[in-house]
Write an enzyme that holds these catalytic residues in place. Structure first.
Site, PDB file in Angstrom:
ATOM      1  N   LYS A  72      74.832  -5.679  -7.341  1.00  0.00           N
ATOM      2  CA  LYS A  72      74.125  -6.360  -8.444  1.00  0.00           C
ATOM      3  C   LYS A  72      74.897  -7.587  -8.905  1.00  0.00           C
ATOM      4  O   LYS A  72      74.315  -8.624  -9.253  1.00  0.00           O
ATOM      5  CB  LYS A  72      73.920  -5.381  -9.609  1.00  0.00           C
ATOM      6  CG  LYS A  72      73.242  -5.998 -10.840  1.00  0.00           C
ATOM      7  CD  LYS A  72      71.836  -6.416 -10.511  1.00  0.00           C
ATOM      8  CE  LYS A  72      70.998  -7.001 -11.630  1.00  0.00           C
ATOM      9  NZ  LYS A  72      71.496  -7.365 -12.894  1.00  0.00           N
ATOM     10  N   GLU A 102      71.821 -15.546  -8.286  1.00  0.00           N
ATOM     11  CA  GLU A 102      70.883 -15.969  -9.354  1.00  0.00           C
ATOM     12  C   GLU A 102      71.431 -17.209 -10.086  1.00  0.00           C
ATOM     13  O   GLU A 102      70.694 -18.164 -10.335  1.00  0.00           O
ATOM     14  CB  GLU A 102      70.744 -14.778 -10.296  1.00  0.00           C
ATOM     15  CG  GLU A 102      69.928 -14.944 -11.540  1.00  0.00           C
ATOM     16  CD  GLU A 102      70.000 -13.627 -12.356  1.00  0.00           C
ATOM     17  OE1 GLU A 102      69.537 -12.586 -11.854  1.00  0.00           O
ATOM     18  OE2 GLU A 102      70.517 -13.655 -13.484  1.00  0.00           O
TER      19      GLU A 102
HETATM   20  O1  LIG Z   1      71.227  -9.068 -14.783  1.00  0.00           O
HETATM   21  C1  LIG Z   1      70.481  -9.876 -15.279  1.00  0.00           C
HETATM   22  C2  LIG Z   1      69.457 -10.588 -14.494  1.00  0.00           C
HETATM   23  O2  LIG Z   1      69.527 -10.253 -13.138  1.00  0.00           O
HETATM   24  C3  LIG Z   1      70.670 -10.149 -16.732  1.00  0.00           C
HETATM   25  O3  LIG Z   1      69.614 -10.885 -17.287  1.00  0.00           O
HETATM   26  C4  LIG Z   1      72.001 -10.818 -16.987  1.00  0.00           C
HETATM   27  O4  LIG Z   1      72.208 -10.904 -18.372  1.00  0.00           O
HETATM   28  C5  LIG Z   1      72.078 -12.179 -16.363  1.00  0.00           C
HETATM   29  O5  LIG Z   1      73.413 -12.644 -16.360  1.00  0.00           O
HETATM   30  P1  LIG Z   1      73.926 -13.746 -17.396  1.00  0.00           P
HETATM   31  O6  LIG Z   1      73.642 -13.168 -18.788  1.00  0.00           O
HETATM   32  O7  LIG Z   1      75.394 -13.894 -17.136  1.00  0.00           O
HETATM   33  O8  LIG Z   1      73.128 -15.000 -17.149  1.00  0.00           O
END
Ligand SMILES: O=C(CO)[C@H](O)[C@H](O)COP(=O)(O)O
Length: 291
Positions: free
Chosen positions: A164, A171
């Site tokens: 993850k 992401e």
């Molecule tokens: O796991 C997630 C999406 O996949 C969460 O929205 C997470 O908070 C995203 O990471 P960040 O807050 O560091 O942008």
């Protein structure tokens, strides 16, 4: 089957609903009594029949640690705890050992799907022994998206959160790429409708994705994002990805740059750019902008 679910916020609340829709019994606990089915972890554990499965869906770090500590006191041998939060993968081995000392199993699970997961399902990446995973499997099946993909037993304890974490690193970099392309398009006068360019990319292009769809949603709400400040927080996963890359000497320039871009977004007046300006002025007499 029965599940105890701890943490009924944006993620946990919708997960409870999706699991119930699949026909399972969920006993939910949250510190907010308006969301909770029971008033305490003791009551939650008391309402489940063994072997119990308790899914922890609270913020990473101290809240998760405190919940696992309490469950270690309340649960019995043969029960299983699932950590479905965005915990740092290096915490998983520690949690597994703490619970194993009481005969309680542990599975770590990365969950992706955000606020859309109730309808679309949640992508799941889990780690742990096959015996413990099997006890949770009906819940994984209820949460995952329909179709052949969307869930994976990634490996041993820690593998779920590691997968993850890498997912989140990707992401970060994908979002940064869309954001940079969007800013450049917005700068050029000849491009008259950036939102429609983004919308057109949703079909047929090599860069179509759910994040692109969400970017179009955001531009539909606010075409030039005028209502937002250019400020982005982070909650740890990007940092841990970069740290893991350093540990393994794996070059991650795109993910690292996207993390650093968020740090830069929090500065109104960049201290390092003051130094750059000062040095250019020192060596070349280049003009500086004064306050
Ligand atoms: O796991 C997630 C999406 O996949 C969460 O929205 C997470 O908070 C995203 O990471 P960040 O807050 O560091 O942008």
């Amino acid at each position: 089957m029965e599940l105890g679910l701890v943490g009924l916020g944006k993620m946990g609340g919708n997960m409870r609903e999706r699991i119930r829709r699949a026909g399972h019994t969920v006993v939910g606990y949250d510190r907010n009594p308006d969301l909770a089915d029971v008033h305490s972890l003791e009551e939650l554990v008391g309402k489940l029949t063994g072997p119990r499965v308790v899914w922890v869906m609270v913020p990473a770090g101290e809240p998760t640690q405190a919940t696992i500590d309490r469950l270690a006191e309340l649960l019995e041998p043969g029960d299983v705890v699932v950590d479905g939060g965005n915990s740092r993968w290096t915490d998983d081995e520690k949690h597994a050992e703490e619970l194993a000392a009481k005969g309680i199993g542990f599975v770590d699970c990365g969950v992706s799907g955000g606020v859309w997961g109730l309808e679309n399902g949640y992508a799941l990446m889990y780690g742990g022994d096959a015996e413990n995973v099997a006890k949770v499997q009906p819940i994984f099946d209820a949460l995952k998206p329909e179709g052949d993909f969307g869930s994976v037993h990634a490996g041993k304890v820690g593998a779920g959160h590691f997968a993850k974490m890498v997912h989140n690193g990707i992401e970060y970099a994908m979002m940064q790429a869309y954001a940079e392309g969007w800013e450049l398009l917005e700068k050029v006068d000849s491009v008259e409708n950036v939102r429609e360019v983004f919308r057109s990319w949703q079909e047929g292009t090599v860069i179509r994705s759910w994040l692109l769809d969400l970017a179009v949603n955001a531009l539909d709400e606010d075409q030039h994002l005028d209502g937002l400040r250019g400020y982005a927080q982070d909650s740890g996963e990007g940092r841990w990805t970069v740290e893991a890359a350093i540990d393994h000497a794996v070059p991650l320039p795109a993910i690292t740059a996207s993390l650093f871009a968020r740090f830069a977004s929090r500065q109104d007046d960049s201290p390092q750019m003051k130094m750059i300006a000062a040095l250019r002025n020192q060596f070349g007499g280049h003009a500086v902008e004064k306050k």
